[in-house]
Design an enzyme around this catalytic site. Sequence first.
Site, PDB file in Angstrom:
ATOM      1  N   ARG A  21     -22.406  -9.376   6.083  1.00 46.19           N
ATOM      2  CA  ARG A  21     -23.836  -9.502   6.375  1.00 46.19           C
ATOM      3  C   ARG A  21     -24.285  -8.579   7.512  1.00 46.19           C
ATOM      4  O   ARG A  21     -25.197  -8.904   8.262  1.00 46.19           O
ATOM      5  CB  ARG A  21     -24.206 -10.948   6.741  1.00 46.19           C
ATOM      6  CG  ARG A  21     -24.152 -11.909   5.582  1.00 46.19           C
ATOM      7  CD  ARG A  21     -25.399 -11.784   4.719  1.00 46.19           C
ATOM      8  NE  ARG A  21     -25.412 -12.761   3.644  1.00 46.19           N
ATOM      9  CZ  ARG A  21     -26.120 -13.883   3.672  1.00 46.19           C
ATOM     10  NH1 ARG A  21     -26.870 -14.169   4.704  1.00 46.19           N
ATOM     11  NH2 ARG A  21     -26.071 -14.703   2.656  1.00 46.19           N
ATOM     12  N   ARG A  81     -30.842  -9.889   9.224  1.00 45.11           N
ATOM     13  CA  ARG A  81     -31.905 -10.334  10.127  1.00 45.11           C
ATOM     14  C   ARG A  81     -31.616 -10.213  11.615  1.00 45.11           C
ATOM     15  O   ARG A  81     -32.533 -10.257  12.414  1.00 45.11           O
ATOM     16  CB  ARG A  81     -32.266 -11.786   9.811  1.00 45.11           C
ATOM     17  CG  ARG A  81     -33.047 -11.914   8.522  1.00 45.11           C
ATOM     18  CD  ARG A  81     -33.254 -13.355   8.154  1.00 45.11           C
ATOM     19  NE  ARG A  81     -31.971 -14.006   7.923  1.00 45.11           N
ATOM     20  CZ  ARG A  81     -31.820 -15.140   7.258  1.00 45.11           C
ATOM     21  NH1 ARG A  81     -32.867 -15.768   6.793  1.00 45.11           N
ATOM     22  NH2 ARG A  81     -30.637 -15.671   7.075  1.00 45.11           N
ATOM     23  N   ARG A  89     -38.329  -5.703   6.587  1.00 49.46           N
ATOM     24  CA  ARG A  89     -38.470  -6.975   5.877  1.00 49.46           C
ATOM     25  C   ARG A  89     -39.849  -7.594   6.107  1.00 49.46           C
ATOM     26  O   ARG A  89     -40.324  -8.395   5.295  1.00 49.46           O
ATOM     27  CB  ARG A  89     -37.339  -7.878   6.364  1.00 49.46           C
ATOM     28  CG  ARG A  89     -37.249  -9.227   5.799  1.00 49.46           C
ATOM     29  CD  ARG A  89     -36.921  -9.293   4.340  1.00 49.46           C
ATOM     30  NE  ARG A  89     -36.714 -10.704   4.060  1.00 49.46           N
ATOM     31  CZ  ARG A  89     -37.702 -11.573   3.931  1.00 49.46           C
ATOM     32  NH1 ARG A  89     -38.940 -11.160   3.980  1.00 49.46           N
ATOM     33  NH2 ARG A  89     -37.450 -12.850   3.734  1.00 49.46           N
ATOM     34  N   ASP A 129     -27.853  -8.818  -3.099  1.00 52.20           N
ATOM     35  CA  ASP A 129     -27.475 -10.226  -2.965  1.00 52.20           C
ATOM     36  C   ASP A 129     -26.664 -10.631  -4.181  1.00 52.20           C
ATOM     37  O   ASP A 129     -26.881 -10.110  -5.273  1.00 52.20           O
ATOM     38  CB  ASP A 129     -28.713 -11.115  -2.846  1.00 52.20           C
ATOM     39  CG  ASP A 129     -28.343 -12.489  -2.327  1.00 52.20           C
ATOM     40  OD1 ASP A 129     -28.275 -12.676  -1.105  1.00 52.20           O
ATOM     41  OD2 ASP A 129     -28.064 -13.379  -3.163  1.00 52.20           O
TER      42      ASP A 129
END
Length: 339
Positions: free
Chosen positions: A23, A27, A36, A72
Amino acid sequence: MNDTFLKACRGEKTDYTPIWMMRQAGRYLPEYQKIRGNVTFLELCKSPDLCVEVTLQPVDLLGMDAAILFSDILVLMEAMGAPLEFHEGRGPIFKEPIRNQAALDALMIPDADEATAFVMETIRLLRRELKVPLIGFAGAPFTCATYLIEGGSSKVFWETKKMMFTEPLLFHRLMDKITESTILYLKAQARAGAQALQLFDSWAGVLAPCDFSNFALPYVQKIFAALQGYEIPLIYFANNGATLLDLSVSSGADVIGLDWRINIGEAIKKVGKRAVQGNLDPFALLLPKDQLRQRIGDLLDGAKNAHGHIFNLGHGIHQFTPPEQAKIAVDAVHELSSR
Ligand code: CP3
């Protein structure tokens, strides 16, 4: 081209231990948040130019030794015909869970070059830009099945286990369909230019070893067997998988991903002549600098007898991790492992 990561996957000698983080594009990076902010998560996944940008961010900003395709695991489930939504703060939702034969029959085995053309385009674009290897990926069938059957994330997996134990044939047929789709999907990624492939089995750890053997592992083995001809490293990461490690080594993977709940030296004794990837607790990134470096030094030391070690976290980096802390970790791995 920095091929340290690929060498470590193959168990060859390297000048230092390569590092990437699960990951790593996401974020915790303000640069990701900025992109985003203008699009939904699924729009982002389907925009190759933006996927390229966020894939490159952790490589450029933090100095990772490998890039992982931004996408994803559930994108493939959507391509199979299961309508997917992501709700802020609630994660993925399948409004029409797969719980009977009719729902299963409605799922397709898609042509990956068509149905997920945006993924293949992202890979081709990335290969032109990258100076480190590109990792492609998919979800392992069991983990994908849990999302389809539960209709989203779960804690107890009631619906999944109910199907496994009361309608095993239905469960196996669903696993077969996901497996066939995943083989085509990963082959297409390899043809497009992915230089390693990882299967994420985020929920394998909820299974008893006998059920893992019966309901999950054979499908992982089938996928890795189908990918042998491509001669690229295959990585299997079973989260919470310490109790399944003896079984996971027979998955056909070249590299075994480790979560943080197991001592890396103990794990290395079990995996034999295979490389290992892992396994710092993602929250250990919060340690003060000196302690973080010490902890990384200890981990590197514990892995000194590995037949190849790729440094990674034991699961994905948490969204509130300060990027500076991730940078300290990358630098420490490079410095402390240089030989
Ligand atoms: O940098 C990378 O690792 C590549 C991109 C990547 C994402 N998801 C992006 C993402 C990868 C490899 C994944 C894999 C994935 N997706 C897994 C397996 C790995 C794991 O973490 O166990 C799973 C189970 C999923 C399904 C999924 N996707 C969930 C449960 C969620 C919501 C979780 C959350 O933190 O909110 C996602 C969303 C998701 N996938 C995000 C990202 C960057 C957050 C989306 C956002 O920007 O809001």
